[in-house]
Design a protein around this motif. Structure first.
Motif, PDB file in Angstrom:
ATOM      1  N   ALA A   3       0.812  -1.219   0.000  1.00  0.00           N
ATOM      2  CA  ALA A   3       0.000   0.000   0.000  1.00  0.00           C
ATOM      3  C   ALA A   3       0.843   1.266   0.000  1.00  0.00           C
ATOM      4  O   ALA A   3       0.473   2.269  -0.613  1.00  0.00           O
ATOM      5  CB  ALA A   3      -0.947   0.001   1.197  1.00  0.00           C
ATOM      6  N   VAL A   4       1.985   1.242   0.678  1.00  0.00           N
ATOM      7  CA  VAL A   4       2.807   2.456   0.747  1.00  0.00           C
ATOM      8  C   VAL A   4       3.385   2.794  -0.626  1.00  0.00           C
ATOM      9  O   VAL A   4       3.598   3.959  -0.966  1.00  0.00           O
ATOM     10  CB  VAL A   4       3.900   2.314   1.827  1.00  0.00           C
ATOM     11  N   TYR A   5       3.586   1.748  -1.472  1.00  0.00           N
ATOM     12  CA  TYR A   5       4.036   1.989  -2.848  1.00  0.00           C
ATOM     13  C   TYR A   5       2.850   2.226  -3.789  1.00  0.00           C
ATOM     14  O   TYR A   5       2.875   3.147  -4.609  1.00  0.00           O
ATOM     15  CB  TYR A   5       4.886   0.820  -3.344  1.00  0.00           C
ATOM     16  N   ASP A   6       1.808   1.379  -3.662  1.00  0.00           N
ATOM     17  CA  ASP A   6       0.676   1.496  -4.580  1.00  0.00           C
ATOM     18  C   ASP A   6      -0.039   2.838  -4.423  1.00  0.00           C
ATOM     19  O   ASP A   6      -0.586   3.367  -5.397  1.00  0.00           O
ATOM     20  CB  ASP A   6      -0.323   0.360  -4.333  1.00  0.00           C
ATOM     21  N   SER A   7      -0.021   3.395  -3.227  1.00  0.00           N
ATOM     22  CA  SER A   7      -0.648   4.706  -2.997  1.00  0.00           C
ATOM     23  C   SER A   7       0.198   5.849  -3.537  1.00  0.00           C
ATOM     24  O   SER A   7      -0.276   6.983  -3.657  1.00  0.00           O
ATOM     25  CB  SER A   7      -0.864   4.922  -1.497  1.00  0.00           C
ATOM     26  N   GLU A  21      -0.611  10.369   2.848  1.00  0.00           N
ATOM     27  CA  GLU A  21      -0.859   9.437   3.933  1.00  0.00           C
ATOM     28  C   GLU A  21      -2.319   8.989   3.931  1.00  0.00           C
ATOM     29  O   GLU A  21      -2.630   7.816   4.193  1.00  0.00           O
ATOM     30  CB  GLU A  21      -0.509  10.081   5.278  1.00  0.00           C
ATOM     31  N   ALA A  22      -3.235   9.899   3.613  1.00  0.00           N
ATOM     32  CA  ALA A  22      -4.651   9.530   3.541  1.00  0.00           C
ATOM     33  C   ALA A  22      -4.885   8.455   2.479  1.00  0.00           C
ATOM     34  O   ALA A  22      -5.691   7.532   2.683  1.00  0.00           O
ATOM     35  CB  ALA A  22      -5.492  10.768   3.241  1.00  0.00           C
ATOM     36  N   ASP A  23      -4.174   8.554   1.342  1.00  0.00           N
ATOM     37  CA  ASP A  23      -4.292   7.530   0.302  1.00  0.00           C
ATOM     38  C   ASP A  23      -3.824   6.175   0.826  1.00  0.00           C
ATOM     39  O   ASP A  23      -4.430   5.136   0.529  1.00  0.00           O
ATOM     40  CB  ASP A  23      -3.453   7.909  -0.922  1.00  0.00           C
ATOM     41  N   PHE A  24      -2.741   6.198   1.591  1.00  0.00           N
ATOM     42  CA  PHE A  24      -2.212   4.952   2.160  1.00  0.00           C
ATOM     43  C   PHE A  24      -3.228   4.302   3.082  1.00  0.00           C
ATOM     44  O   PHE A  24      -3.533   3.107   2.955  1.00  0.00           O
ATOM     45  CB  PHE A  24      -0.913   5.243   2.916  1.00  0.00           C
ATOM     46  N   TRP A  25      -3.764   5.068   4.020  1.00  0.00           N
ATOM     47  CA  TRP A  25      -4.698   4.477   4.982  1.00  0.00           C
ATOM     48  C   TRP A  25      -5.990   4.043   4.293  1.00  0.00           C
ATOM     49  O   TRP A  25      -6.617   3.062   4.712  1.00  0.00           O
ATOM     50  CB  TRP A  25      -4.985   5.449   6.117  1.00  0.00           C
ATOM     51  N   ARG A  26      -6.379   4.735   3.231  1.00  0.00           N
ATOM     52  CA  ARG A  26      -7.562   4.324   2.494  1.00  0.00           C
ATOM     53  C   ARG A  26      -7.346   2.945   1.855  1.00  0.00           C
ATOM     54  O   ARG A  26      -8.232   2.077   1.919  1.00  0.00           O
ATOM     55  CB  ARG A  26      -7.911   5.360   1.429  1.00  0.00           C
ATOM     56  N   LEU A  27      -6.172   2.737   1.274  1.00  0.00           N
ATOM     57  CA  LEU A  27      -5.879   1.421   0.701  1.00  0.00           C
ATOM     58  C   LEU A  27      -5.832   0.348   1.779  1.00  0.00           C
ATOM     59  O   LEU A  27      -6.311  -0.775   1.573  1.00  0.00           O
ATOM     60  CB  LEU A  27      -4.539   1.453  -0.051  1.00  0.00           C
ATOM     61  N   MET A  28      -5.240   0.675   2.915  1.00  0.00           N
ATOM     62  CA  MET A  28      -5.181  -0.306   4.000  1.00  0.00           C
ATOM     63  C   MET A  28      -6.588  -0.686   4.458  1.00  0.00           C
ATOM     64  O   MET A  28      -6.868  -1.862   4.744  1.00  0.00           O
ATOM     65  CB  MET A  28      -4.362   0.234   5.166  1.00  0.00           C
ATOM     66  N   ALA A  29      -7.488   0.280   4.519  1.00  0.00           N
ATOM     67  CA  ALA A  29      -8.868   0.000   4.926  1.00  0.00           C
ATOM     68  C   ALA A  29      -9.574  -0.883   3.897  1.00  0.00           C
ATOM     69  O   ALA A  29     -10.375  -1.762   4.255  1.00  0.00           O
ATOM     70  CB  ALA A  29      -9.630   1.307   5.120  1.00  0.00           C
ATOM     71  N   GLU A  30      -9.256  -0.650   2.618  1.00  0.00           N
ATOM     72  CA  GLU A  30      -9.892  -1.436   1.560  1.00  0.00           C
ATOM     73  C   GLU A  30      -9.360  -2.863   1.499  1.00  0.00           C
ATOM     74  O   GLU A  30     -10.104  -3.801   1.171  1.00  0.00           O
ATOM     75  CB  GLU A  30      -9.659  -0.757   0.198  1.00  0.00           C
ATOM     76  N   ARG A  31      -8.079  -3.027   1.825  1.00  0.00           N
ATOM     77  CA  ARG A  31      -7.418  -4.309   1.586  1.00  0.00           C
ATOM     78  C   ARG A  31      -7.292  -5.200   2.817  1.00  0.00           C
ATOM     79  O   ARG A  31      -6.987  -6.394   2.681  1.00  0.00           O
ATOM     80  CB  ARG A  31      -6.011  -4.059   1.017  1.00  0.00           C
ATOM     81  N   THR A  32      -7.454  -4.648   3.995  1.00  0.00           N
ATOM     82  CA  THR A  32      -7.263  -5.415   5.222  1.00  0.00           C
ATOM     83  C   THR A  32      -8.406  -5.154   6.198  1.00  0.00           C
ATOM     84  O   THR A  32      -9.227  -4.268   5.983  1.00  0.00           O
ATOM     85  CB  THR A  32      -5.935  -5.052   5.925  1.00  0.00           C
TER      86      THR A  32
END
Length: 209
Positions: free
Chosen positions: A51-55, A64-75
């Motif tokens: 997520a830190v790369y994909d975001s 950072e908001a993009d990162f946490w959004r991906l984490m919420a979607e994926r985990t």
């Protein structure tokens, strides 16, 4: 003759941050969060690394908001982002003896630099601990727009230092990053603990104290 002319031709020594200069807070923080929430530690860590790369966050075109959004979607990781980030940041524990090594190399005449795939969290840690004061050069992925997964980064840094690749020594705890640096002609050591690093530096003729 300069101080480094007889020291295997190395003129600059660059260090990774997490896992070398400090404990690897991103990994340990995510694993701590996973344990707290009853989730699989390795899965959460791997999701975080993706997520830190994909975001795009780690290379400066995401947030950072993009990162946490991906984490919420994926985990299944839950929680307020500010609280989650605090758990991670507090686990980037500096290793004072490694900073002392950096300072010793600098006094010995080497250019010392920080080469790390990090977000602006590193600036926040610097405001707390004055990390940057120990280094001549800072090569941080979110500022550069590329990370160590991109082999051209190593060529860019060699040009910036005005050094031949073989005149640069890189120290990282990731075998993949060490291999990438070597493919670009750099000297590189895999960090496996401070005592081992100091021994290997001495074997190369580089003073470690």
């Amino acid at each position: 003759m300069s101080q480094n002319d007889n020291l295997d031709g190395i003129k600059a020594v660059l260090f990774d941050f997490g896992g070398v200069i400090a404990e690897e807070g991103f990994r340990e923080g995510l694993r701590t969060l996973a344990r707290q929430q009853g989730l699989d530690e390795q899965s959460i860590f791997e999701a975080g690394m993706d997520a830190v790369y994909d975001s795009g966050w780690v290379v400066g075109w995401g947030t950072e908001a993009d990162f946490w959004r991906l984490m919420a979607e994926r985990t299944a990781l839950k929680g307020d982002p500010d609280s989650l980030r605090a758990v991670i940041l507090e686990r980037f524990r500096l290793r004072p003896s490694m900073l002392a090594l950096v300072d010793a190399l600098r006094r010995a005449g080497y250019v010392v630099g920080l080469l790390s795939d990090q977000t602006e969290w590193l600036d926040e840690l610097d405001r707390r601990y004055r990390i940057y004061d120990h280094f001549d050069r800072l090569y941080v992925s979110y500022r550069l727009g590329k990370g160590k997964r991109d082999p051209s980064l190593f060529d860019d840094i060699a040009r910036d230092l005005n050094l031949a690749p073989q005149e640069i020594l890189f120290i990282d705890d990731s075998p993949g990053n060490v291999a990438q640096a070597r493919r670009q002609g750099w000297r590189a050591l895999l960090f496996q603990g401070e005592a081992d690093l100091r021994r290997r530096l001495r074997e190369m003729g580089i003073p470690s104290s």
